[in-house]
Write a protein that holds these residues in place. Sequence first.
Motif, mmCIF file in Angstrom:
data_model
loop_
_atom_site.group_PDB
_atom_site.id
_atom_site.type_symbol
_atom_site.label_atom_id
_atom_site.label_comp_id
_atom_site.label_asym_id
_atom_site.label_seq_id
_atom_site.Cartn_x
_atom_site.Cartn_y
_atom_site.Cartn_z
ATOM 1 N N ALA A 28 -38.036 3.040 39.619
ATOM 2 C CA ALA A 28 -37.038 2.955 40.687
ATOM 3 C C ALA A 28 -36.328 1.008 40.535
ATOM 4 O O ALA A 28 -35.332 1.461 41.170
ATOM 5 N N VAL A 71 -33.364 0.765 37.782
ATOM 6 C CA VAL A 71 -32.689 1.269 38.730
ATOM 7 C C VAL A 71 -32.185 0.775 39.664
ATOM 8 O O VAL A 71 -30.703 0.682 39.599
ATOM 9 N N TYR A 94 -34.733 7.582 35.430
ATOM 10 C CA TYR A 94 -35.816 7.320 36.536
ATOM 11 C C TYR A 94 -36.511 8.559 37.323
ATOM 12 O O TYR A 94 -37.312 9.427 36.924
ATOM 13 N N LEU A 95 -35.911 10.002 37.304
ATOM 14 C CA LEU A 95 -36.152 11.491 37.827
ATOM 15 C C LEU A 95 -37.186 11.850 36.751
ATOM 16 O O LEU A 95 -37.569 12.390 36.765
ATOM 17 N N LEU A 96 -36.451 11.438 35.636
ATOM 18 C CA LEU A 96 -37.121 12.531 34.146
ATOM 19 C C LEU A 96 -38.679 10.804 33.870
ATOM 20 O O LEU A 96 -39.563 11.445 32.561
ATOM 21 N N ARG A 97 -38.502 10.104 34.779
ATOM 22 C CA ARG A 97 -39.978 9.522 34.834
ATOM 23 C C ARG A 97 -39.955 8.529 33.253
ATOM 24 O O ARG A 97 -40.799 8.056 33.123
ATOM 25 N N LEU A 153 -30.569 7.142 36.664
ATOM 26 C CA LEU A 153 -30.806 7.590 38.110
ATOM 27 C C LEU A 153 -31.262 8.895 37.130
ATOM 28 O O LEU A 153 -32.884 8.735 37.317
ATOM 29 N N PRO A 154 -30.786 9.593 35.862
ATOM 30 C CA PRO A 154 -31.368 10.843 35.518
ATOM 31 C C PRO A 154 -32.843 9.409 34.621
ATOM 32 O O PRO A 154 -33.669 10.272 34.161
ATOM 33 N N PHE A 195 -26.182 5.440 39.708
ATOM 34 C CA PHE A 195 -26.461 7.164 38.851
ATOM 35 C C PHE A 195 -26.686 6.605 36.660
ATOM 36 O O PHE A 195 -26.976 7.815 36.201
#
Length: 176
Positions: free
Chosen positions: A77, A80, A70-73, A67-68, A64
């Motif tokens: 992955a 992470v 990764y979510l913001l590119r 993870l942010p 976690f």
Amino acid sequence: MFNAIEVILICLVAQAAVTDLAMRKIPNVLILSGLLLALILHLLAGQPWAPVTQWLAGCLAGFFLFLPLYLLRGMAAGDVKLMAMVGAFGGPLEAVRIAAVSCLIGGVLALLLLWWNGRWRDGWRNLAQLCRPLLLRLLGVPLLPVPLAPSASVGGVPYGVAIALGTVAVVAWTHR
């Protein structure tokens, strides 16, 4: 002296760094093997709650924390998942320390790559494009929600290297 968990962790992150540099990918089999090894070593350590307090909590903390990004590119992955594996070995507090040092090393590595590739202008343009709406909003300018136009990437950072260097630095620091 380093204990078995630390030696195995350093070997695994070194392999991840080499693979990330060579193939620009961190294999899932390396991550899964590391997670399983960490669980086995925590079970063999003899502490009754170690699998929950160290392995699971560290794995979740490492996952976690990145993870942010990764979510913001901003990260792949595999990076992470690698951080989750690192957290599984060291526990949640160690995962936070390693993530912080890895972010610092990753930032320096990104700046060095921008300088090396001569992509400074593109990097500044992308940064300005991201920060302009935030700055205008802070100044009180009302903005309509407009999606960001896709910008040209200035290149990727092999973040497995940053995580490996951060892991080695934190482990070595604890033994100074």
